[in-house]
Design a protein around this motif. Sequence first.
Motif, short mmCIF file in Angstrom:
data_model
loop_
_atom_site.label_atom_id
_atom_site.label_comp_id
_atom_site.label_asym_id
_atom_site.label_seq_id
_atom_site.Cartn_x
_atom_site.Cartn_y
_atom_site.Cartn_z
N PHE A 220 -14.95 3.57 0.93
CA PHE A 220 -16.04 2.84 0.28
C PHE A 220 -16.94 3.73 -0.56
O PHE A 220 -17.87 3.24 -1.19
N SER A 221 -16.69 5.06 -0.53
CA SER A 221 -17.61 5.93 -1.27
C SER A 221 -17.37 5.77 -2.77
O SER A 221 -16.25 5.56 -3.23
N LEU A 222 -18.46 5.83 -3.49
CA LEU A 222 -18.40 5.64 -4.93
C LEU A 222 -18.06 6.96 -5.59
O LEU A 222 -18.64 8.00 -5.26
N SER B 230 -17.81 -5.05 -1.20
CA SER B 230 -17.94 -4.39 0.10
C SER B 230 -19.15 -3.48 0.12
O SER B 230 -19.30 -2.68 1.05
N HIS B 231 -20.00 -3.59 -0.91
CA HIS B 231 -21.21 -2.77 -0.95
C HIS B 231 -22.45 -3.65 -0.78
O HIS B 231 -22.62 -4.62 -1.53
N ILE B 232 -23.24 -3.30 0.21
CA ILE B 232 -24.44 -4.09 0.48
C ILE B 232 -25.39 -4.05 -0.72
O ILE B 232 -26.09 -5.02 -1.00
N ALA B 233 -25.34 -2.96 -1.48
CA ALA B 233 -26.20 -2.89 -2.66
C ALA B 233 -25.85 -4.00 -3.64
O ALA B 233 -26.73 -4.66 -4.21
N VAL B 234 -24.55 -4.24 -3.80
CA VAL B 234 -24.09 -5.28 -4.75
C VAL B 234 -24.36 -6.67 -4.20
O VAL B 234 -24.93 -7.52 -4.88
N GLY C 53 -27.95 -7.36 -4.13
CA GLY C 53 -28.41 -7.60 -5.50
C GLY C 53 -28.16 -9.03 -5.92
O GLY C 53 -29.05 -9.71 -6.44
N LEU C 54 -26.95 -9.53 -5.64
CA LEU C 54 -26.62 -10.92 -6.00
C LEU C 54 -27.47 -11.90 -5.19
O LEU C 54 -28.00 -12.88 -5.73
N PHE D 237 -20.86 -8.91 2.67
CA PHE D 237 -20.66 -7.46 2.83
C PHE D 237 -19.87 -7.16 4.10
O PHE D 237 -18.85 -6.46 4.07
N VAL E 157 -16.16 -5.47 4.36
CA VAL E 157 -16.02 -4.15 5.00
C VAL E 157 -15.06 -4.25 6.18
O VAL E 157 -14.14 -3.43 6.32
N PRO F 198 -20.65 4.95 3.49
CA PRO F 198 -21.12 5.31 2.15
C PRO F 198 -22.01 4.22 1.56
O PRO F 198 -22.88 4.51 0.73
N GLN F 199 -21.83 2.95 2.00
CA GLN F 199 -22.62 1.86 1.44
C GLN F 199 -24.11 2.01 1.76
O GLN F 199 -24.96 1.45 1.08
N GLN G 279 -24.33 10.11 -3.72
CA GLN G 279 -23.97 8.73 -3.42
C GLN G 279 -25.15 7.77 -3.62
O GLN G 279 -24.99 6.67 -4.15
#
Lengths: 252, 207
Positions: A14-16, A115-119, A122-123, A180, A184, B39-40, B48
């Motif tokens: 999951f790391s960017l 799978s990113h809570i940030a995304v 955001g939505l 999320f 995940v 990482p999230q 990150q």
Amino acid sequence: MAAEGNSIDALSQFSLTPVLGAVGNSVGFTQSTAHMLLAVGVVTLLMIWGMSNRAIVPGRLQAMAESAYEFVHDLAVGQIGDEGKRYFPFIFSLFMFILLGNLLGLLPYGFAFTSHIAVTFGLAALVFVIVTIVALSIHGTHFFSYFFPEGAPKALAPLIIPIEIISYLSRPVSLSVRLFANMVAGHVMLEVFAAFVVMIGSAAGVLGILGATLPLAVNVALVGFELLVAFLQAYVFAILTSIYLHDAVHLH
Amino acid sequence: MKPRAMKPWLLLAVAMLAFAPCLALAAEPHLAEPVPGMPQLAFGHPEQGRFLIASIVWLFIIFGILYYVMATYALPGVAQVLETRRARIEGDLEQAQAAKQRADAALAEHEAATGRARAEAQAAVTTATQHAQAAAAEKAEALNARLGAQIEAAEQRIAASRDSAMAALRGVATDTAAALVAKLTGGADHAAIDQAVGAELAARGRA
């Protein structure tokens, strides 16, 4: 990245990672961003190139585009009512964006940006803000009566109003965490069983290869299950957004 | 909302942007520093965390593009196609309905015309038969009358012939009888012979 020694690293997937070199790095353009663009490209191509024939009797691609349109249209109008037509483009974009995000993650080398809570948050926050603005613009200050249901005993107001406010504020949290967590969990499961395949398969010769077919079979079933989850979670997100918009338009 | 045709350059731009992941895969660099835990949630990680924040910004930009393209170009186009199809189907159904009504009317008219024609033909046949029967009866009657007259005339002639023959019979019989008597006896009593012949003829009903 799957199995190093005897520990399974299921989370590093999951790391960017930045792409497009130094430029991508400096603007934070990661594989997640790239897949968002891919999702937009696929949806746009489907809805514009797929519909370019404008045929009375649709071909396959056009039938797909039309059924996506009608599916979300029925969902929006069915939940919100006739006012749903105004919010239909938003709900459609949301549904297709999340659906493509989920599905692209299932392709080899693909990445599920959902799978990113940030995304997802955001939505969800976008939905929350839009719903609140819609409610305020339609009902003005009368909107705040939403937090105290009509006919409830006045004595219970100190109890009901905080509960209603908390439940209202927790909407974006539940909306984002649901998507999320589902994504995940699915990808961690896939990674873990894939690591089992490698670990067992490389462990004990022929017996190991035979044994490795078991987690492989599990993974095949999991991919099918994840396809269902991908569709279902996009649907849940879209329908909850529609329900919130219904509340905003009609206040209960 | 009138759908606008999407400008080709815009479609091209979207398609090119969609190829970005391919470029990404072509040269995927690896993170220098491993990220502990999920990482999230690593918002505090020097690298990150920056990417996570950037992904939120990118999300709003990219979702905004999607919403704009969908609301302005894609969805009105689909709506128009669906509307065209609905109108077309409705129009076709109406046409079919009208055609069916016309066909029904034509059929009814045809049936009425057939009925009238049949009735007329029936009437014509009846009249013709009656005429023919009347003519035949007349002709037969005339023939009967003529034949009757002829028969009557013939009967009269026969009766006259018979009467004249009968009338001549007495003279012939008397003469023959007188001649026979004269031959046998040498003389004849004409009065007695005439009386005897008259009596004999009367006895036979031929007087």
